[in-house]
Design a protein around this motif. Structure first.
Motif, PDB file in Angstrom:
ATOM      1  N   ILE A   9       0.875  -1.348   0.016  1.00 30.52           N
ATOM      2  CA  ILE A   9       0.072   0.096  -0.076  1.00 30.52           C
ATOM      3  C   ILE A   9       0.712   1.239  -0.102  1.00 30.52           C
ATOM      4  O   ILE A   9       1.705   1.490   0.710  1.00 30.52           O
ATOM      5  N   ARG A  17      -3.415   4.366   4.617  1.00 29.82           N
ATOM      6  CA  ARG A  17      -2.624   3.193   4.745  1.00 29.82           C
ATOM      7  C   ARG A  17      -3.123   1.997   5.606  1.00 29.82           C
ATOM      8  O   ARG A  17      -3.387   0.983   5.641  1.00 29.82           O
ATOM      9  N   PHE A  20      -7.032   0.774   4.616  1.00 31.17           N
ATOM     10  CA  PHE A  20      -6.865  -0.291   3.830  1.00 31.17           C
ATOM     11  C   PHE A  20      -5.972  -1.599   4.156  1.00 31.17           C
ATOM     12  O   PHE A  20      -6.510  -2.710   3.655  1.00 31.17           O
ATOM     13  N   SER A  21      -5.021  -1.535   4.875  1.00 33.20           N
ATOM     14  CA  SER A  21      -4.616  -2.455   5.648  1.00 33.20           C
ATOM     15  C   SER A  21      -5.147  -3.400   6.422  1.00 33.20           C
ATOM     16  O   SER A  21      -5.265  -4.555   6.290  1.00 33.20           O
ATOM     17  N   LEU A  24      -8.027  -5.166   4.185  1.00 36.36           N
ATOM     18  CA  LEU A  24      -7.491  -6.196   3.128  1.00 36.36           C
ATOM     19  C   LEU A  24      -7.116  -7.524   3.972  1.00 36.36           C
ATOM     20  O   LEU A  24      -6.952  -8.489   3.587  1.00 36.36           O
ATOM     21  N   LEU A  55      -0.922  -0.869  -4.391  1.00 34.27           N
ATOM     22  CA  LEU A  55      -2.149  -0.034  -4.269  1.00 34.27           C
ATOM     23  C   LEU A  55      -1.335   1.286  -4.255  1.00 34.27           C
ATOM     24  O   LEU A  55      -0.651   1.769  -3.475  1.00 34.27           O
ATOM     25  N   LEU A  84      -4.980   4.567  -7.003  1.00 32.18           N
ATOM     26  CA  LEU A  84      -5.901   4.999  -6.056  1.00 32.18           C
ATOM     27  C   LEU A  84      -6.157   6.371  -6.359  1.00 32.18           C
ATOM     28  O   LEU A  84      -5.083   7.096  -6.507  1.00 32.18           O
ATOM     29  N   LYS A 107     -10.781   6.153  -3.667  1.00 33.25           N
ATOM     30  CA  LYS A 107     -10.462   5.899  -2.448  1.00 33.25           C
ATOM     31  C   LYS A 107     -11.606   5.503  -1.416  1.00 33.25           C
ATOM     32  O   LYS A 107     -11.369   5.149  -0.486  1.00 33.25           O
ATOM     33  N   ALA A 111     -15.342  -2.083   1.118  1.00 32.10           N
ATOM     34  CA  ALA A 111     -14.222  -2.998   1.405  1.00 32.10           C
ATOM     35  C   ALA A 111     -14.331  -4.174   0.606  1.00 32.10           C
ATOM     36  O   ALA A 111     -13.325  -4.804  -0.012  1.00 32.10           O
ATOM     37  N   LEU A 114     -12.798  -3.153  -2.822  1.00 35.21           N
ATOM     38  CA  LEU A 114     -11.314  -3.057  -2.656  1.00 35.21           C
ATOM     39  C   LEU A 114     -10.603  -4.280  -2.790  1.00 35.21           C
ATOM     40  O   LEU A 114      -9.526  -4.624  -3.567  1.00 35.21           O
TER      41      LEU A 114
END
Length: 221
Positions: A9, A17, A20-21, A24, A55, A84, A107, A111, A114
């Motif tokens: 990312i 960050r 998204f972390s 995922l 990403l 992104l 962005k 979820a 993504l």
């Protein structure tokens, strides 16, 4: 079961960050292996971690995502870049696709969107949503083709392969192309693979860009 998709990312905002972390890593088939705050660090991390998908934020201080994408693709690291962006009409989207990105994602995506985007790109497909196609058309209307692929390369394709390429550039999925041509989806996949090999392209996004630049598809056509 195949190993999880490894994701890097890249974004200058810590909250993005981390968010998204978390999203995922909640997926059993996806693993976030690293983060980067700018393009310079992204290039280093790609070389060190060998992620499957990056990403990539575009607007970052230092080396932006566009230049980082070019560097990563030039190094042939094997990673696929998913851009992104905050706006689907970001001025850099088109340039990023031409630089080798496999698609782009807003962005504010959910979820599920993504995770699905990461899976699609990791599988060698491209995130070529209708909004991307519209953006390509808009850029060609504004700028014209920045380069013109050799007609000899286009001539390497069969009539059916050219037809499939045009439909890919229009944003149709394999299933939609199969229905349009009244053939099996597996046949379409074979045609797409042959087009990519013959033209030396990574994925469907690059194929779409090629089709526009070769004037096989015209804005408004």
């Amino acid at each position: 079961m195949r190993p999880p998709t490894r994701v890097l990312i890249v974004d200058d905002q810590m909250m993005v960050r981390e968010g998204f972390s978390v999203l995922l890593n909640a997926q059993q088939d996806i693993e976030v292996v690293g983060e980067a705050v700018d393009g310079f660090r992204a290039i280093e991390q790609v070389a060190a971690l060998r992620p499957d998908v990056v990403l990539m934020d575009i607007r970052m201080p230092g080396l932006n995502g566009l230049e980082a994408t070019r560097e990563i693709m030039a190094a042939d690291a094997g990673a696929r870049v998913l851009v992104l962006t905050t706006f689907d009409l970001d001025e850099y989207v088109y340039q990023a696709l031409r630089a080798g990105a496999s698609g782009f994602l807003l962005k504010d995506a959910s979820a599920r969107q993504l995770a699905d985007a990461v899976r699609i790109v990791a599988d060698g497909e491209a995130l070529l949503a209708p909004t991307v196609t519209k953006r390509l058309i808009a850029e060609f209307s504004r700028l014209g083709a920045p380069r013109s692929p050799s007609q000899e390369r286009v001539g390497e394709l069969t009539e059916r392969e050219t037809e499939v390429l045009v439909l890919v550039a229009q944003g149709l999925s394999n299933a939609e192309i199969a229905a349009h041509l009244s053939v099996a989806e597996s046949t379409v996949k074979t045609h797409v693979s042959r087009v990519l090999v013959k033209l030396g392209l990574r994925d469907r996004t690059q194929a779409a860009v090629f089709a526009y630049e070769a004037r096989l598809v015209r804005p408004g056509g």
